[in-house]
Write a protein that holds these residues in place. Sequence first.
Motif, PDB file in Angstrom:
ATOM      1  N   LYS A   1       1.527  -1.415   0.211  1.00 35.91           N
ATOM      2  CA  LYS A   1      -0.062  -0.192   0.118  1.00 35.91           C
ATOM      3  C   LYS A   1       0.990   1.035  -0.312  1.00 35.91           C
ATOM      4  O   LYS A   1       1.623   1.265   1.106  1.00 35.91           O
ATOM      5  CB  LYS A   1      -0.460  -0.104   1.445  1.00 35.91           C
ATOM      6  N   ALA A   2       0.515   2.649  -0.772  1.00 36.26           N
ATOM      7  CA  ALA A   2       2.194   3.216  -1.023  1.00 36.26           C
ATOM      8  C   ALA A   2       1.483   4.393   0.126  1.00 36.26           C
ATOM      9  O   ALA A   2      -0.170   4.577   0.313  1.00 36.26           O
ATOM     10  CB  ALA A   2       1.010   3.867  -2.441  1.00 36.26           C
ATOM     11  N   PRO A   3       2.542   4.483   0.777  1.00 34.22           N
ATOM     12  CA  PRO A   3       2.090   5.600   1.946  1.00 34.22           C
ATOM     13  C   PRO A   3       1.779   7.211   1.443  1.00 34.22           C
ATOM     14  O   PRO A   3       2.964   8.211   0.986  1.00 34.22           O
ATOM     15  CB  PRO A   3       3.805   5.363   2.814  1.00 34.22           C
TER      16      PRO A   3
ATOM     17  N   GLU B   1       3.444   6.210  -9.654  1.00 34.44           N
ATOM     18  CA  GLU B   1       3.945   6.781  -9.961  1.00 34.44           C
ATOM     19  C   GLU B   1       4.937   8.418  -9.399  1.00 34.44           C
ATOM     20  O   GLU B   1       4.042   8.643  -8.551  1.00 34.44           O
ATOM     21  CB  GLU B   1       3.473   7.998 -11.338  1.00 34.44           C
ATOM     22  N   PHE B   2       6.076   8.422  -9.755  1.00 29.44           N
ATOM     23  CA  PHE B   2       7.098   9.460  -8.811  1.00 29.44           C
ATOM     24  C   PHE B   2       7.746  10.719  -9.874  1.00 29.44           C
ATOM     25  O   PHE B   2       7.817  10.359 -10.633  1.00 29.44           O
ATOM     26  CB  PHE B   2       8.116   8.782  -8.226  1.00 29.44           C
ATOM     27  N   HIS B   3       7.629  11.810  -8.803  1.00 29.60           N
ATOM     28  CA  HIS B   3       9.137  12.465  -9.062  1.00 29.60           C
ATOM     29  C   HIS B   3       9.830  12.007  -9.806  1.00 29.60           C
ATOM     30  O   HIS B   3      10.583  10.967  -9.649  1.00 29.60           O
ATOM     31  CB  HIS B   3       9.409  13.832  -7.816  1.00 29.60           C
TER      32      HIS B   3
ATOM     33  N   LEU C   1       7.986  11.621  -0.076  1.00 24.91           N
ATOM     34  CA  LEU C   1       8.795  10.032  -0.751  1.00 24.91           C
ATOM     35  C   LEU C   1       8.590  10.679  -2.675  1.00 24.91           C
ATOM     36  O   LEU C   1       8.735   9.839  -3.562  1.00 24.91           O
ATOM     37  CB  LEU C   1       7.777   8.730  -0.460  1.00 24.91           C
ATOM     38  N   GLY C   2       7.951  11.947  -2.796  1.00 24.77           N
ATOM     39  CA  GLY C   2       7.642  12.039  -3.961  1.00 24.77           C
ATOM     40  C   GLY C   2       6.733  11.214  -5.077  1.00 24.77           C
ATOM     41  O   GLY C   2       6.761  11.737  -5.997  1.00 24.77           O
ATOM     42  N   LEU C   3       5.369  10.687  -4.698  1.00 27.67           N
ATOM     43  CA  LEU C   3       5.127  10.001  -4.939  1.00 27.67           C
ATOM     44  C   LEU C   3       3.948  11.071  -5.679  1.00 27.67           C
ATOM     45  O   LEU C   3       3.449  12.135  -4.950  1.00 27.67           O
ATOM     46  CB  LEU C   3       3.344   9.401  -4.100  1.00 27.67           C
ATOM     47  N   GLN C   4       3.416  10.951  -7.244  1.00 28.03           N
ATOM     48  CA  GLN C   4       2.721  11.255  -8.301  1.00 28.03           C
ATOM     49  C   GLN C   4       1.166  11.081  -7.631  1.00 28.03           C
ATOM     50  O   GLN C   4       0.364  11.698  -8.172  1.00 28.03           O
ATOM     51  CB  GLN C   4       2.846  11.259  -9.101  1.00 28.03           C
ATOM     52  N   LYS C   5       0.982  10.053  -8.041  1.00 25.66           N
ATOM     53  CA  LYS C   5      -0.107   8.911  -8.276  1.00 25.66           C
ATOM     54  C   LYS C   5       0.042   7.164  -7.645  1.00 25.66           C
ATOM     55  O   LYS C   5       1.271   6.871  -7.823  1.00 25.66           O
ATOM     56  CB  LYS C   5      -0.984   9.312  -9.502  1.00 25.66           C
ATOM     57  N   GLU C   6      -1.350   7.097  -6.655  1.00 28.21           N
ATOM     58  CA  GLU C   6      -0.500   5.298  -6.456  1.00 28.21           C
ATOM     59  C   GLU C   6      -1.260   4.712  -8.101  1.00 28.21           C
ATOM     60  O   GLU C   6      -2.160   5.075  -8.430  1.00 28.21           O
ATOM     61  CB  GLU C   6      -1.567   4.810  -5.415  1.00 28.21           C
ATOM     62  N   LEU C   7      -0.245   3.159  -7.945  1.00 24.09           N
ATOM     63  CA  LEU C   7      -1.269   2.308  -8.752  1.00 24.09           C
ATOM     64  C   LEU C   7      -1.136   1.105  -8.604  1.00 24.09           C
ATOM     65  O   LEU C   7      -1.537   1.158  -7.567  1.00 24.09           O
ATOM     66  CB  LEU C   7      -0.316   2.824 -10.441  1.00 24.09           C
ATOM     67  N   PRO C   8      -1.993   0.508  -9.528  1.00 19.86           N
ATOM     68  CA  PRO C   8      -2.651  -0.823  -8.436  1.00 19.86           C
ATOM     69  C   PRO C   8      -1.945  -1.667  -8.459  1.00 19.86           C
ATOM     70  O   PRO C   8      -0.396  -1.237  -9.857  1.00 19.86           O
ATOM     71  CB  PRO C   8      -3.612  -1.405  -9.906  1.00 19.86           C
TER      72      PRO C   8
END
Length: 526
Positions: free
Chosen positions: A292-294, A348-350, A300-307
Motif C-alpha cells: 500500500k503506497a504511503p 508514479e513518482f517525481h 517520498l515524491g509520489l504523484q499517483k498510486e497505481l494498482p
Amino acid sequence: MFDILAEAIDRLPLDGVFFNMIGYPTRDYSGRHLGICHCEGCRTRFREMYGMELPAKEDPRDPVFRAYQQFKERTIREQFLRVQALIKSKNPGLAICTYTDAGVDVIRKESNTPKGRWLYEDSEKARLTRLRHPDQQLANAAVHFFHYPHRHTAVSPWLTLRRLCQHMVNGAWLDFYCIGPLHTLEDRFGLAQVREVFRFHAANECWLTNTVSLADVALVADGPCDPDEWRGLFRILSERHVSFRLVLAATMDLTNYPCVIAPDGGRLADDIQRRLDKYVRAGGRLLLTGPKAPTAVATLGLQKELPALPREKGTYIRIRPADKARLLESEFNDLDLLFLDGPLGRAEFHTEVEGLLRYIPPAMFGPPEKCYYTNVSDIPALHVRQADPGVVAWLPWHVGAHYEQQGHAGHAALLDGLLKGVLKAPRTAALAGPEQVEMVHRGDPAGRFEWVSLLNLSGMMDGVAHAPIPVRNVGVRVRPRAPVTRVRLLHAGEPVRFHRRGDGSVECTVPELRDFEIVLFETTKP
C-alpha cells in the motif's frame, strides 16, 4: 468485594493486591464452554448502556455481540478504577496488580505454553507493554507448568530461562509462577535457572532498573500491520544484531532515533504518515514497507498510486550490479535475485526518485527443463528519495513476511543492506557473533553507564528449548555517549579488556557466552 477489601487493608500489613481470573470468563478450568453470563446484573446493565438484550452466543459478525465486547471492556475498566480509588484512599503505597491496564500499578501477563509461541515472544511482549504503558510496570509470569490439567509438571528449564531473561533485559520485572512452595515441587526442572536469574538480578539491580533503550532503529508499532510482516522484521533485526526499540509514531518524538522502520507504512493513518514525513524533513532516515503506497509521506515524491501487481506464481526480484553497489552486503556476491511471493505496490513518482531492484514477471516453473524467465521488467521493487537532509525509502512488498514464512537469508540480507547502504543508518552497538545470539542495548538515562545484553538462543530446536551451546569469542562494539573507564561481564563477574578505536567506539571480546551475559560499560560521566 469492596467491604472485604477495605477490611483486609485496614487489618493486614499488605504490600499489594492481586486479582485473578478477572472479567467475564466463558470457560472453566476444564475448558468447558459456559457461554455468556446472563445473570440479572449483566442483563440490566447491558440494557441500560446499549438498549439491547444480551447476545445469545459469541458471534463477531453479530452487532449485538460486538456491543457486548465493548460492554465488557467498559465495565472492567470502571470496576478497577473503583478498586483503585478505594485502595489508594486507604493506602496510597499499596500496589495493585491484575490482567488489565486500568486502575493498576502493575500489569499482569503470562507466558504459559509448553513450547512458547515464537522465539522472541517475551522480548516483544515486554517491549510492547512498556511502550503502551510507560507509567506502569509489567509482571509477566514465566509459568512453571504447561497447562491447567498438569500443573505439577514443568516446561523446559531453558524456555523458562529465556522467558525471564527476555523480560529482564527489556525493562520488565522478573516473575515466576508455580503451584505451591518451591521446596515441595516434585518436578524441579528449571528451578536452578530461576534461582540464578533472580540472584543475578538482585546482585545487579543498580544496573538493570530504570534504564532506557539506546537503540539505533525505531520500529513503528502503531498498526495496522500484516502480522507476518511485523514478526519477520522483528526477527531480521534481532538476528542481524540491529539495536532497535518499538515506538508509537502518533505520539513519540521520532527525532531521537537515527532510523525509523514503518511496517505496512501505507496502511497507517494519514496523520501518522505526516508525522513520519516531518521526521524525514528534520533529517531522519525512514523505511516504509508493504504494497500500500504511503501517499501522505510527501517527501517520498509520489504523484499517483497505481494498482498493485497481484501475487502470482513464479515472480522474482532482480538484484542488479548497481543495486548491489548501494546495498553494501557481501552476501549479494552470490545472489542475483530474490523470490517474490506476494503483491508488489506501484506508483508514479517525481523524476528525482531512485528506483532500485527490478520486478521479474511470472516465469515458467515446470516442467524442469523449461524453468527459466525471459523478461526483466523496468518496474522497481525499491524506491528511494533523498529529501535533504533526510532520506526515505519505500519497499513496496512484505520483505518481513517473506522471511517469516520462508526464512530465506536473502530477504534478511536485503533489509540489512538497505539500512547500511541506502539509508546509511548508524550502528552505535554491533555484535560479531552468530544469529542465535539476541542483543539488547540499554543504559542509564544520565549517561553514567550502558550495557549490551547477550542471550544465547542456540538451544532452540524445532520449538523445543534445550541447553544452549556455548559461543566463544563474541565481539561487542559500542560507540558510547561518554568515555569508557571500565568494562565488566556482569554474569561472569569479571572485568574484560577493551580497546578504543579511532572512530570513538570501544570494543571487547566475551570469551565464552553460555546462557546469558551483560557487558557493562562504565563511563566517566558523573
